[in-house]
Motif scaffolding. Structure first.
Motif, PDB file in Angstrom:
ATOM      1  N   ILE A   1       0.830  -1.206   0.000  1.00 23.56           N
ATOM      2  CA  ILE A   1       0.000   0.000   0.000  1.00 23.56           C
ATOM      3  C   ILE A   1       0.865   1.257   0.000  1.00 23.56           C
ATOM      4  CG2 ILE A   1      -1.663   1.323   1.370  1.00 23.56           C
ATOM      5  CD1 ILE A   1      -2.824  -1.363   2.303  1.00 23.56           C
ATOM      6  N   ILE A   2       1.951   1.230   0.780  1.00 24.83           N
ATOM      7  CA  ILE A   2       2.856   2.385   0.816  1.00 24.83           C
ATOM      8  C   ILE A   2       3.441   2.648  -0.564  1.00 24.83           C
ATOM      9  CG2 ILE A   2       5.071   3.221   1.699  1.00 24.83           C
ATOM     10  CD1 ILE A   2       4.431   1.807   4.324  1.00 24.83           C
ATOM     11  N   PHE A   3       3.908   1.596  -1.238  1.00 23.55           N
ATOM     12  CA  PHE A   3       4.502   1.770  -2.563  1.00 23.55           C
ATOM     13  C   PHE A   3       3.454   2.204  -3.583  1.00 23.55           C
ATOM     14  CE2 PHE A   3       7.696  -1.617  -1.120  1.00 23.55           C
ATOM     15  CZ  PHE A   3       8.553  -0.639  -0.622  1.00 23.55           C
ATOM     16  N   THR A   4       2.236   1.716  -3.424  1.00 25.10           N
ATOM     17  CA  THR A   4       1.169   2.113  -4.336  1.00 25.10           C
ATOM     18  C   THR A   4       0.853   3.593  -4.189  1.00 25.10           C
ATOM     19  OG1 THR A   4       0.212  -0.109  -4.188  1.00 25.10           O
ATOM     20  CG2 THR A   4      -1.185   1.626  -5.080  1.00 25.10           C
ATOM     21  N   VAL A   5       0.714   4.049  -2.940  1.00 23.61           N
ATOM     22  CA  VAL A   5       0.433   5.468  -2.693  1.00 23.61           C
ATOM     23  C   VAL A   5       1.565   6.333  -3.214  1.00 23.61           C
ATOM     24  CG1 VAL A   5       0.101   7.194  -0.877  1.00 23.61           C
ATOM     25  CG2 VAL A   5      -1.060   4.987  -0.717  1.00 23.61           C
ATOM     26  N   GLU A   6       2.802   5.894  -2.985  1.00 27.56           N
ATOM     27  CA  GLU A   6       3.947   6.676  -3.472  1.00 27.56           C
ATOM     28  C   GLU A   6       3.911   6.803  -4.988  1.00 27.56           C
ATOM     29  OE1 GLU A   6       8.761   6.330  -4.015  1.00 27.56           O
ATOM     30  OE2 GLU A   6       7.531   4.595  -3.499  1.00 27.56           O
ATOM     31  N   TYR A   7       3.624   5.708  -5.675  1.00 22.86           N
ATOM     32  CA  TYR A   7       3.592   5.721  -7.130  1.00 22.86           C
ATOM     33  C   TYR A   7       2.499   6.650  -7.639  1.00 22.86           C
ATOM     34  CZ  TYR A   7       3.300   3.919 -11.918  1.00 22.86           C
ATOM     35  OH  TYR A   7       3.274   3.807 -13.289  1.00 22.86           O
ATOM     36  N   VAL A   8       1.315   6.594  -7.024  1.00 18.72           N
ATOM     37  CA  VAL A   8       0.207   7.455  -7.447  1.00 18.72           C
ATOM     38  C   VAL A   8       0.558   8.926  -7.212  1.00 18.72           C
ATOM     39  CG1 VAL A   8      -2.192   8.082  -6.976  1.00 18.72           C
ATOM     40  CG2 VAL A   8      -1.529   5.676  -7.093  1.00 18.72           C
ATOM     41  N   LEU A   9       1.181   9.235  -6.078  1.00 19.74           N
ATOM     42  CA  LEU A   9       1.566  10.623  -5.797  1.00 19.74           C
ATOM     43  C   LEU A   9       2.602  11.124  -6.790  1.00 19.74           C
ATOM     44  CD1 LEU A   9       1.773  10.601  -1.887  1.00 19.74           C
ATOM     45  CD2 LEU A   9      -0.011  11.602  -3.342  1.00 19.74           C
ATOM     46  N   ARG A  10       3.505  10.252  -7.215  1.00 18.73           N
ATOM     47  CA  ARG A  10       4.493  10.661  -8.224  1.00 18.73           C
ATOM     48  C   ARG A  10       3.803  10.993  -9.545  1.00 18.73           C
ATOM     49  NH1 ARG A  10       9.738  10.058  -6.768  1.00 18.73           N
ATOM     50  NH2 ARG A  10      10.230   8.641  -5.047  1.00 18.73           N
ATOM     51  N   LEU A  11       2.805  10.223  -9.892  1.00 24.04           N
ATOM     52  CA  LEU A  11       2.069  10.509 -11.117  1.00 24.04           C
ATOM     53  C   LEU A  11       1.279  11.808 -11.010  1.00 24.04           C
ATOM     54  CD1 LEU A  11       0.652   6.974 -12.035  1.00 24.04           C
ATOM     55  CD2 LEU A  11       2.601   8.136 -13.078  1.00 24.04           C
ATOM     56  N   LEU A  12       0.776  12.103  -9.815  1.00 25.87           N
ATOM     57  CA  LEU A  12      -0.049  13.297  -9.637  1.00 25.87           C
ATOM     58  C   LEU A  12       0.758  14.587  -9.630  1.00 25.87           C
ATOM     59  CD1 LEU A  12      -2.609  12.110  -6.911  1.00 25.87           C
ATOM     60  CD2 LEU A  12      -3.032  12.466  -9.356  1.00 25.87           C
ATOM     61  N   CYS A  13       2.007  14.525  -9.199  1.00 24.55           N
ATOM     62  CA  CYS A  13       2.765  15.757  -9.016  1.00 24.55           C
ATOM     63  C   CYS A  13       3.589  16.150 -10.241  1.00 24.55           C
ATOM     64  CB  CYS A  13       3.663  15.660  -7.788  1.00 24.55           C
ATOM     65  SG  CYS A  13       5.048  14.514  -7.958  1.00 24.55           S
ATOM     66  N   VAL A  14       3.474  15.432 -11.348  1.00 23.61           N
ATOM     67  CA  VAL A  14       4.173  15.817 -12.579  1.00 23.61           C
ATOM     68  C   VAL A  14       3.143  16.155 -13.646  1.00 23.61           C
ATOM     69  CG1 VAL A  14       6.215  14.429 -12.081  1.00 23.61           C
ATOM     70  CG2 VAL A  14       4.329  13.406 -13.345  1.00 23.61           C
ATOM     71  N   ARG A  15       3.523  17.037 -14.562  1.00 21.33           N
ATOM     72  CA  ARG A  15       2.595  17.439 -15.619  1.00 21.33           C
ATOM     73  C   ARG A  15       2.530  16.423 -16.751  1.00 21.33           C
ATOM     74  NH1 ARG A  15       4.081  23.172 -17.610  1.00 21.33           N
ATOM     75  NH2 ARG A  15       6.191  22.520 -17.057  1.00 21.33           N
ATOM     76  N   ASN A  16       3.559  15.543 -16.844  1.00 20.22           N
ATOM     77  CA  ASN A  16       3.586  14.508 -17.886  1.00 20.22           C
ATOM     78  C   ASN A  16       3.685  13.131 -17.213  1.00 20.22           C
ATOM     79  OD1 ASN A  16       3.650  16.454 -20.043  1.00 20.22           O
ATOM     80  ND2 ASN A  16       5.815  16.766 -19.588  1.00 20.22           N
TER      81      ASN A  16
END
Length: 296
Positions: free
Chosen positions: A85-100
């Motif tokens: 779950i921690i790695f999943t949340v981290e991955y989703v946050l990385r996708l959310l904080c970039v424009r591409n």
């Protein structure tokens, strides 16, 4: 922007221009923490994630030990899903904080981050794929961002050049070794025979490889005097063979280091003498002042 780009490159991620650095708001703050190492929060985040990575790997390895799995299997399961779950949340946050986000998702480290939690979900849906959880070891590549091992980039490049330069010599050497083990394996098959464990030529070649490499597992051993003599020759030959690739690679490493140092040296613009030290103020041959020398 230039500082952020250098920081992103230094952490082995695609540059800020490639990912699309947010212009402001919570996405920019999150981007600085997750992709930039110049701030204290970013360093602490990297260190915390690295600790979680090591802990998750420790759980996976401990779960593979039978008596630990039987005693603490439920605890390991809870921990495994916590890490997932921690790695999943981290991955989703990385996708959310970039424009591409697609550029990050398709980048090397984006794929590595995806593989960190995807095998767990795959194992849940398809139990036969449980072994895929071990792919998480790829996340250890992030250690290069935490400990800034990019300072050794020149040494890595020199090592790569030495390996490429010695590839042809190494292949010739390995072909000779292959010929030796084929011949000696066949000889041992004839001398010892199936009754002494040498049941086939491939099995005898396996024995020859383990013997010439000075490993000697002991699962197959010669019993006849002639067979023991051949084995002794193979062992002595193995000691000499081990020194050959070491010498080849050492020579190429020396040549690569010499070429690197020459590339760092300057040439006198007056007498055109090469090999001047990088910090030299005057030419060692004619005494002329070097171009770019410090005043005084």
């Amino acid at each position: 922007m230039a500082q952020a780009k250098r920081s992103a490159v230094r952490r082995n991620y695609p540059s800020a221009d490639t990912l699309g650095r947010p212009e402001g708001g919570w996405r920019l703050s999150l981007y600085r923490i997750m992709f930039e190492a110049d701030c204290e929060a970013g360093r602490r985040f990297d260190q915390a994630v690295f600790v979680v990575i090591l802990a998750s790997l420790a759980v996976v390895m401990a779960d593979s030990v039978e008596f630990l799995a039987q005693r603490y299997g439920r605890v390991f399961t809870y921990l495994e899903w916590t890490f997932t779950i921690i790695f999943t949340v981290e991955y989703v946050l990385r996708l959310l904080c970039v424009r591409n986000p697609w550029r990050y998702a398709l980048s090397f480290y984006g794929v590595v981050d995806l593989l960190a939690f995807l095998p767990s979900y795959a194992a849940l849906l398809l139990p036969n794929l449980t072994f895929l959880i071990g792919i998480r070891v790829l996340r250890l590549l992030r250690i290069f961002r935490v400990f800034k091992l990019r300072v050794f980039a020149d040494e890595y490049a020199m090592l790569g050049r030495a390996l490429r330069a010695s590839a042809r010599k190494t292949m010739v050497f390995l072909s000779v070794v292959l010929l030796i083990v084929l011949v000696m394996g066949t000889v041992m098959y004839v001398v010892e025979g199936p009754e002494n464990g040498f049941t086939s030529i491939p099995t005898s070649v396996y024995w020859a490889i383990s013997t010439i490499a000075t490993v000697g597992f002991g699962d197959i051993t010669p019993h006849t005097p002639l067979g023991r003599f051949v084995a002794s020759v193979m062992m002595l030959l193995g000691w000499g063979i081990l020194a050959v690739p070491t010498g080849i690679f050492t020579m190429e490493m020396t040549l690569a280091e010499t070429a690197r140092r020459r590339g760092q040296m300057r040439t006198c613009q007056v007498c055109m003498t090469p090999g001047q030290d990088q910090d030299a103020n005057y030419c060692k041959h004619c005494g002329a002042r070097m171009e770019g020398a410090q005043a005084g």
